[in-house]
Design an enzyme around this catalytic site. Structure first.
Site, PDB file in Angstrom:
ATOM      1  N   CYS A 285       3.765   2.787  -2.018  1.00  8.35           N
ATOM      2  CA  CYS A 285       4.137   3.202  -0.735  1.00  8.35           C
ATOM      3  C   CYS A 285       4.758   4.895  -0.824  1.00  8.35           C
ATOM      4  O   CYS A 285       5.036   5.071  -1.874  1.00  8.35           O
ATOM      5  CB  CYS A 285       5.114   2.805   0.103  1.00  8.35           C
ATOM      6  SG  CYS A 285       4.622   0.866   0.238  1.00  8.35           S
TER       7      CYS A 285
ATOM      8  N   LYS B 147      -2.017   3.521  -6.888  1.00  4.88           N
ATOM      9  CA  LYS B 147      -2.077   4.277  -7.811  1.00  4.88           C
ATOM     10  C   LYS B 147      -0.915   3.995  -8.760  1.00  4.88           C
ATOM     11  O   LYS B 147      -0.876   3.940  -9.912  1.00  4.88           O
ATOM     12  CB  LYS B 147      -1.983   5.740  -7.543  1.00  4.88           C
ATOM     13  CG  LYS B 147      -1.929   6.792  -9.021  1.00  4.88           C
ATOM     14  CD  LYS B 147      -3.259   6.689  -9.638  1.00  4.88           C
ATOM     15  CE  LYS B 147      -3.135   7.484 -10.877  1.00  4.88           C
ATOM     16  NZ  LYS B 147      -4.158   7.212 -11.724  1.00  4.88           N
TER      17      LYS B 147
END
Length: 610
Positions: free
Chosen positions: A2, A605
């Protein structure tokens, strides 16, 4: 995973919040939102679409203000839905919302806290653990938000980075971190919070990296930080130059393609200024550490784990030191036998990988104090936690599927191999000169492989209709086969597995049919003849071979066997060179299949939660 952005200023911060979210999109998300203090009220806009759509919605809603927070969410508790998107508000009963909060991480005792708060009248509108924190802060609030947050985080179990502001104190944003990254950006009569310094590029280059347990109070002209014990502390501000050009595609179709083609530059930069092999490349005191150790323990996750597996072959054969390679998320929960004389090596692109950081802390608690990290971010938690470090110079990597970070990790690990060998008297001057020559030529060798892209694109057209694939390698190329299979499944959604070629008869051969493409890495090394026998086993069962073969390996195109010739055999560095065509094959296969290459489904990622 996040992303968080927060700000308190004397100007409209809406563009800063939105631009910050755009810079954090590469981390992956399924919803996003922004909240601001406006005319005595808390206002927010949330969306399950992209940040670009959120920006349009914010403009339509005419949101603006001097204090606010924003967030990109990757679902952990609760489905991707607007009501689960951050920021979350808290109000008691029918009161107007007083607290706005965003959160990265996982709160392990959220159910217990939820029941407690429901018992005193709080109504929950979402399925998230984050709303629990918002209500807890509101419940503890008695006129001082900073104090309320300090009290609240003492009740939390798990990992978190939070940013929160209050309707009753409109010129204040409070942040806290434990096991999840959070940075402070300093300005002139304005200050900022973010989960990544990249979010603040173009806004400020003065960055404070908060440490675990820190709680920070941001006001217009003041930043006040206390540690876990509630004691005021000073954290050093760093001048961080973030190159925003990394977020521009240029002539490329996707960031992954751009980053594949940046590898000659990235590897060259990682080797920059190295004129000789010396332990001090890894930090002051490295020589003493390298002399004292009797083994290595490598801890990593995902692609970085495969880099560690490759390094095991190098270190054991060249430096003659035994190496164990462990998946970090597994190792920390295993009843292992600690060796205080081992060098613990962590590998992480971001330096914030939660499982690897937790495993590092675990081994240190067992008395293993010699630590080294190979990392791409000099200011990361992993670099701060480790005794020694080698910083790769891959630059910002935006595509979720790692490319240049992996090859620069391998480059750094080969340097580590040579430094260990030299320290132990296993590297002659002639051998050092030979290896340095090969390393300096490596960017050009990678460039020559990139020129094979048109041939690989033709293979991708064949691959795109497949639903399964098998990857084979031997020796130090087996981890590269693992990485190739991971890349294909990550971005094309084709199920792919990798095996040592010698294991074919022990099970995988049962899967081989004319519908199963078998990708084989065939360098001209000591195992080539063995590998050729394995390839014949595949052909005999009707399997279709796709072979990356070195130019002089005497493997030719034939029925059921497609061959792309690599420019040259690259000796010990061959695994790095053979990585490139597997990246291109995965990339172009995904393009033909029409998947979201840079943001594959369900993946993020930077994995900053366990």
């Amino acid at each position: 995973m996040c992303g968080i952005v927060g700000a308190v200023a004397q100007r409209d911060i809406t563009p800063i919040l939105i631009e910050g979210l755009k810079r954090l999109e590469y981390r992956g998300y399924d919803s996003c939102g922004v909240a601001l203090y406006m005319d005595g009220h808390l206002r927010r806009t949330r969306s399950t679409k992209r940040v670009a759509e959120l920006s349009e919605q914010v403009a339509e809603d005419k949101l603006g203000g001097f204090t606010g927070i924003a967030h990109t969410r990757w679902a952990t508790h609760g489905i991707p839905a607007t009501y689960n998107a951050h920021p979350h508000f808290s109000a008691q009963g029918k009161d107007e919302p007083r607290i706005a909060l965003v959160h990265n991480g996982i709160i392990e005792n959220h159910e217990e806290l939820r029941q407690e708060l429901q018992g005193v009248g709080y109504v929950f509108e979402s399925q998230t653990d984050t709303e629990v924190i918002a209500h807890l802060v509101n419940h503890l609030y008695a006129g001082d938000l900073f104090e309320a947050v300090q009290q609240a985080v003492r009740r939390l179990q798990g990992a978190y980075a939070i940013a929160v502001f209050c309707r009753d104190e409109p010129h204040r944003v409070v942040g806290a971190r434990q096991g999840s990254p959070l940075v402070v950006g300093l300005g002139q009569n304005e200050n900022f919070l973010a989960s990544d310094a990249l979010a603040l590029a173009g806004t400020t280059d003065q960055i404070i990296y908060l440490e675990d347990g820190d709680v920070v109070d941001l006001q217009l002209a003041r930043v006040w930080i206390v540690d876990q014990a509630g004691k005021q502390v000073e954290r050093k501000a760093h001048t961080v130059q973030v190159h925003t050009g990394a977020a521009e595609l240029g002539p490329y179709r996707h960031f992954m393609q751009k980053e594949i083609f940046e590898q000659p530059r990235a590897v060259g930069d990682t080797l920059q200024d190295i004129e000789s092999i010396t332990p001090e490349l890894f930090g002051d005191g490295a020589y003493k550490v390298f002399k004292e150790i009797d083994s290595l323990l490598i801890l990593a996750c995902g692609t970085s784990y495969y880099a560690g597996l490759t390094a095991k072959y190098w270190i054991e054969s060249i430096a003659r030191i035994p190496v164990a390679v462990e998946i970090a998320s597994e190792y920390r929960y295993r009843d292992s036998v600690p060796n205080p004389n081992a060098l613990v090596v962590t590998i992480s692109q971001s330096g914030e990988t939660a499982d690897t950081l937790a495993a590092l802390k675990h081994v240190r608690s067992l008395g293993m104090q010699h630590t080294l990290t190979v990392c791409n971010v000099v200011t990361s938690a992993m670099v701060r936690e480790c005794e020694l470090a080698y910083i790769t110079r891959a630059g910002v990597e935006i595509g979720v599927a790692s490319t240049k970070a992996f090859t620069t990790q391998l480059t750094a690990l080969f340097l580590l191999t040579l430094a260990l060998a030299q320290t132990r008297g296993r590297l002659t001057e002639e051998q050092e000169a030979e290896h340095l020559k090969a390393l300096r030529h490596l960017p050009a060798a990678i460039g020559a492989v990139l020129a094979l892209e048109p041939q690989i694109m033709a293979w991708a057209d064949r691959f795109a209709s497949k639903e399964n694939a098998l990857f084979l390698g031997r020796g130090m190329h087996y981890p590269i086969a693992l990485e190739g299979a991971l890349k294909l499944k990550e971005i094309s959604y084709i199920h792919a597995e990798a095996y040592p070629a010698g294991e074919l008869k022990h099970g995988p051969l049962a899967l081989v049919t004319e519908h199963m493409p078998v990708v084989t890495i065939a360098p001209k090394d000591a195992l080539l003849e063995k590998l050729k026998s394995n390839m014949q086993e595949v052909r005999a069962r009707g399997g279709e071979l796709y072979v990356f073969a070195d130019a002089d390996s005497k493997i030719a195109n034939a029925e059921g066997m497609h061959v792309i010739r690599m420019p040259e055999y690259y000796g010990a560095l061959s695994p790095i060179v053979h990585t490139i065509p597997l990246q291109l094959l995965s990339y172009h296969t995904a393009c033909v299949r029409g998947t979201d290459v840079d943001k594959p489904r369900n993946l993020a990622k930077s994995v900053t939660v366990e």
